[in-house]
Design a protein around this motif. Structure first.
Motif, PDB file in Angstrom:
ATOM      1  N   ASN A 198      13.499   0.870  -6.709  1.00  0.00           N
ATOM      2  CA  ASN A 198      12.317   1.640  -6.324  1.00  0.00           C
ATOM      3  C   ASN A 198      12.204   2.926  -7.124  1.00  0.00           C
ATOM      4  O   ASN A 198      11.103   3.347  -7.497  1.00  0.00           O
ATOM      5  CB  ASN A 198      12.319   1.929  -4.816  1.00  0.00           C
ATOM      6  CG  ASN A 198      13.655   2.401  -4.302  1.00  0.00           C
ATOM      7  OD1 ASN A 198      14.699   2.163  -4.906  1.00  0.00           O
ATOM      8  ND2 ASN A 198      13.651   3.080  -3.163  1.00  0.00           N
ATOM      9  N   ASN A 219       9.113   3.697  -9.743  1.00  0.00           N
ATOM     10  CA  ASN A 219       8.295   4.905  -9.607  1.00  0.00           C
ATOM     11  C   ASN A 219       8.258   5.692 -10.914  1.00  0.00           C
ATOM     12  O   ASN A 219       7.213   6.222 -11.309  1.00  0.00           O
ATOM     13  CB  ASN A 219       8.829   5.794  -8.481  1.00  0.00           C
ATOM     14  CG  ASN A 219       8.407   5.323  -7.108  1.00  0.00           C
ATOM     15  OD1 ASN A 219       7.507   4.500  -6.954  1.00  0.00           O
ATOM     16  ND2 ASN A 219       9.064   5.830  -6.082  1.00  0.00           N
ATOM     17  N   SER A 252       8.131  -9.132  -3.782  1.00  0.00           N
ATOM     18  CA  SER A 252       7.572  -8.291  -4.844  1.00  0.00           C
ATOM     19  C   SER A 252       8.154  -8.641  -6.208  1.00  0.00           C
ATOM     20  O   SER A 252       8.335  -7.772  -7.052  1.00  0.00           O
ATOM     21  CB  SER A 252       7.867  -6.814  -4.540  1.00  0.00           C
ATOM     22  OG  SER A 252       7.501  -6.459  -3.256  1.00  0.00           O
ATOM     23  N   TRP A 292      -2.541   1.655  -5.890  1.00  0.00           N
ATOM     24  CA  TRP A 292      -1.147   2.109  -5.820  1.00  0.00           C
ATOM     25  C   TRP A 292      -1.091   3.580  -5.437  1.00  0.00           C
ATOM     26  O   TRP A 292      -0.240   3.987  -4.627  1.00  0.00           O
ATOM     27  CB  TRP A 292      -0.433   1.908  -7.159  1.00  0.00           C
ATOM     28  CG  TRP A 292       0.016   0.523  -7.473  1.00  0.00           C
ATOM     29  CD1 TRP A 292      -0.395  -0.263  -8.515  1.00  0.00           C
ATOM     30  CD2 TRP A 292       0.982  -0.264  -6.763  1.00  0.00           C
ATOM     31  NE1 TRP A 292       0.246  -1.478  -8.488  1.00  0.00           N
ATOM     32  CE2 TRP A 292       1.097  -1.502  -7.426  1.00  0.00           C
ATOM     33  CE3 TRP A 292       1.756  -0.031  -5.622  1.00  0.00           C
ATOM     34  CZ2 TRP A 292       1.959  -2.506  -6.989  1.00  0.00           C
ATOM     35  CZ3 TRP A 292       2.612  -1.032  -5.179  1.00  0.00           C
ATOM     36  CH2 TRP A 292       2.714  -2.253  -5.867  1.00  0.00           C
ATOM     37  N   PHE A 301       6.509   3.519  -3.986  1.00  0.00           N
ATOM     38  CA  PHE A 301       7.728   3.135  -3.280  1.00  0.00           C
ATOM     39  C   PHE A 301       8.485   4.370  -2.807  1.00  0.00           C
ATOM     40  O   PHE A 301       8.402   5.433  -3.409  1.00  0.00           O
ATOM     41  CB  PHE A 301       8.637   2.306  -4.206  1.00  0.00           C
ATOM     42  CG  PHE A 301       7.933   1.168  -4.880  1.00  0.00           C
ATOM     43  CD1 PHE A 301       7.653  -0.002  -4.187  1.00  0.00           C
ATOM     44  CD2 PHE A 301       7.510   1.272  -6.191  1.00  0.00           C
ATOM     45  CE1 PHE A 301       6.986  -1.045  -4.793  1.00  0.00           C
ATOM     46  CE2 PHE A 301       6.840   0.226  -6.812  1.00  0.00           C
ATOM     47  CZ  PHE A 301       6.576  -0.927  -6.111  1.00  0.00           C
ATOM     48  N   ARG A 302       9.249   4.193  -1.743  1.00  0.00           N
ATOM     49  CA  ARG A 302      10.114   5.288  -1.302  1.00  0.00           C
ATOM     50  C   ARG A 302      11.155   5.594  -2.385  1.00  0.00           C
ATOM     51  O   ARG A 302      11.541   4.721  -3.151  1.00  0.00           O
ATOM     52  CB  ARG A 302      10.827   4.911  -0.004  1.00  0.00           C
ATOM     53  CG  ARG A 302       9.917   4.953   1.206  1.00  0.00           C
ATOM     54  CD  ARG A 302      10.697   4.809   2.497  1.00  0.00           C
ATOM     55  NE  ARG A 302       9.823   5.073   3.630  1.00  0.00           N
ATOM     56  CZ  ARG A 302       9.572   6.282   4.111  1.00  0.00           C
ATOM     57  NH1 ARG A 302      10.144   7.332   3.544  1.00  0.00           N
ATOM     58  NH2 ARG A 302       8.764   6.452   5.135  1.00  0.00           N
ATOM     59  N   TRP A 354      14.641  -1.990   0.217  1.00  0.00           N
ATOM     60  CA  TRP A 354      13.653  -0.923   0.369  1.00  0.00           C
ATOM     61  C   TRP A 354      12.395  -1.227  -0.419  1.00  0.00           C
ATOM     62  O   TRP A 354      11.310  -0.747  -0.099  1.00  0.00           O
ATOM     63  CB  TRP A 354      14.232   0.410  -0.068  1.00  0.00           C
ATOM     64  CG  TRP A 354      15.188   0.950   0.934  1.00  0.00           C
ATOM     65  CD1 TRP A 354      16.540   1.146   0.776  1.00  0.00           C
ATOM     66  CD2 TRP A 354      14.903   1.324   2.282  1.00  0.00           C
ATOM     67  NE1 TRP A 354      17.100   1.607   1.930  1.00  0.00           N
ATOM     68  CE2 TRP A 354      16.118   1.731   2.869  1.00  0.00           C
ATOM     69  CE3 TRP A 354      13.743   1.341   3.049  1.00  0.00           C
ATOM     70  CZ2 TRP A 354      16.199   2.166   4.194  1.00  0.00           C
ATOM     71  CZ3 TRP A 354      13.824   1.776   4.352  1.00  0.00           C
ATOM     72  CH2 TRP A 354      15.042   2.182   4.915  1.00  0.00           C
ATOM     73  N   VAL A 355      12.478  -1.979  -1.468  1.00  0.00           N
ATOM     74  CA  VAL A 355      11.289  -2.309  -2.243  1.00  0.00           C
ATOM     75  C   VAL A 355      10.388  -3.258  -1.457  1.00  0.00           C
ATOM     76  O   VAL A 355       9.231  -2.948  -1.165  1.00  0.00           O
ATOM     77  CB  VAL A 355      11.663  -2.941  -3.598  1.00  0.00           C
ATOM     78  CG1 VAL A 355      10.406  -3.398  -4.321  1.00  0.00           C
ATOM     79  CG2 VAL A 355      12.405  -1.927  -4.462  1.00  0.00           C
ATOM     80  N   GLU A 356      10.911  -4.414  -1.087  1.00  0.00           N
ATOM     81  CA  GLU A 356      10.076  -5.439  -0.462  1.00  0.00           C
ATOM     82  C   GLU A 356       9.861  -5.192   1.026  1.00  0.00           C
ATOM     83  O   GLU A 356       8.741  -5.271   1.525  1.00  0.00           O
ATOM     84  CB  GLU A 356      10.708  -6.816  -0.688  1.00  0.00           C
ATOM     85  CG  GLU A 356      10.726  -7.181  -2.163  1.00  0.00           C
ATOM     86  CD  GLU A 356      11.527  -8.441  -2.419  1.00  0.00           C
ATOM     87  OE1 GLU A 356      12.304  -8.832  -1.529  1.00  0.00           O
ATOM     88  OE2 GLU A 356      11.375  -9.023  -3.495  1.00  0.00           O
ATOM     89  N   ASP A 401      10.154  -2.453   3.013  1.00  0.00           N
ATOM     90  CA  ASP A 401       9.380  -1.281   3.397  1.00  0.00           C
ATOM     91  C   ASP A 401       7.920  -1.408   2.967  1.00  0.00           C
ATOM     92  O   ASP A 401       7.005  -1.029   3.710  1.00  0.00           O
ATOM     93  CB  ASP A 401      10.003  -0.021   2.801  1.00  0.00           C
ATOM     94  CG  ASP A 401       9.373   1.246   3.362  1.00  0.00           C
ATOM     95  OD1 ASP A 401       9.481   1.478   4.577  1.00  0.00           O
ATOM     96  OD2 ASP A 401       8.752   1.998   2.583  1.00  0.00           O
ATOM     97  N   VAL A 402       7.680  -1.937   1.785  1.00  0.00           N
ATOM     98  CA  VAL A 402       6.308  -2.112   1.305  1.00  0.00           C
ATOM     99  C   VAL A 402       5.534  -3.042   2.240  1.00  0.00           C
ATOM    100  O   VAL A 402       4.392  -2.757   2.615  1.00  0.00           O
ATOM    101  CB  VAL A 402       6.297  -2.658  -0.138  1.00  0.00           C
ATOM    102  CG1 VAL A 402       4.922  -3.177  -0.529  1.00  0.00           C
ATOM    103  CG2 VAL A 402       6.733  -1.566  -1.110  1.00  0.00           C
TER     104      VAL A 402
END
Length: 253
Positions: free
Chosen positions: A72, A76, A165, A175, A181-182, A190-192, A194-195
């Protein structure tokens, strides 16, 4: 009118990367760039040579992290370097199914993040790819022995990519509204995870592209990247601003 596209990809020390570049070399679209992020590889010269060769026929930007970051964080950063109006984040292990991928994603986009269905390649399947001429027609990968029957890959059950993702895109304005992304989080999902939770709260669940897909090559976890695995469930979103990362959200205990 042609829409400029940016494809952002972070990579580490994995042998899958060479096949991934072969797949992306088939693109049939007039205006796109790649933003590559060396995510702390140990074989810098080897990967630089691959990307330099790829750059002879594609517009390429190449950035280096001196040590591995979570995906993430890398994505970013790549976003700040991208110039396109339509931004795609792509994992380094995915072979795209055909050269029309960008046409499909743009034509089918309906205001929600659009992703490619990932089908899975076991190590045995990857080894057997040398027996077929897949490089000009990656969909032939689906003819590899036991592609549809392998109980580890379970490709026959895969129907959509709404949560995943692996290769996923939307317009820059979308976006920006979503908040990307966090950052500085621990754990692979955390990528998939949380999104998807944030999109569900906002009423904008992702969609799956039709007619194109990607093939996820099996790999050992990490490479140079030393992810700390986490079973944490993430955050509870109560407001739009929280889901868009404009305000802090309550963490699940």
């Amino acid at each position: 009118m042609t829409i400029p596209v940016s494809i952002i990809m972070a990579f580490c020390d994995r042998p899958t990367f060479k096949n991934t570049l072969i797949g992306w070399s088939n693109l049939d679209y007039p205006d796109y760039e790649f933003v590559f992020i060396d995510n702390g590889t140990k074989k810098i010269d080897e990967y630089k040579q691959m990307i330099d060769e790829f750059g002879k026929t594609h517009k390429v930007k190449h950035h280096y992290f001196d040590k591995a970051r979570n995906l993430n964080v890398a994505w970013n950063f790549g976003y700040t370097q991208a110039e396109g109006d339509f931004i795609i984040f792509a994992m380094q292990d995915e072979i795209i199914s055909n050269k029309q991928i960008l046409h499909h994603m743009l034509e089918e986009y309906d205001g929600k993040r659009i992703s490619l269905l990932p089908l899975y390649l076991t190590l045995d399947m990857i080894n057997n790819m040398s027996l077929i001429e897949w490089k000009d027609n990656p969909e032939l990968i689906e003819t590899v022995n036991n592609f549809w029957g392998d109980k580890e890959a379970i490709n026959f059950t895969r129907k959509n990519a709404t949560v995943l993702s692996h290769i996923s895109g939307q317009y820059r304005k979308d976006w920006d509204w979503f908040g990307l992304f966090r950052t500085h989080e621990i754990g692979y999902l955390w990528v998939e995870q949380d999104v998807a939770v944030r999109e569900a709260f906002l009423g904008k669940p992702a969609t799956t592209a039709c007619g194109v897909k990607c093939y996820h090559q099996a790999h050992k976890m990490g490479g140079s990247v030393t992810f700390v695995q986490s079973a944490r469930c993430g955050y509870i979103y109560k407001t739009e601003n929280e889901a868009r990362l404009l305000e802090p959200a309550e963490g699940v205990k």
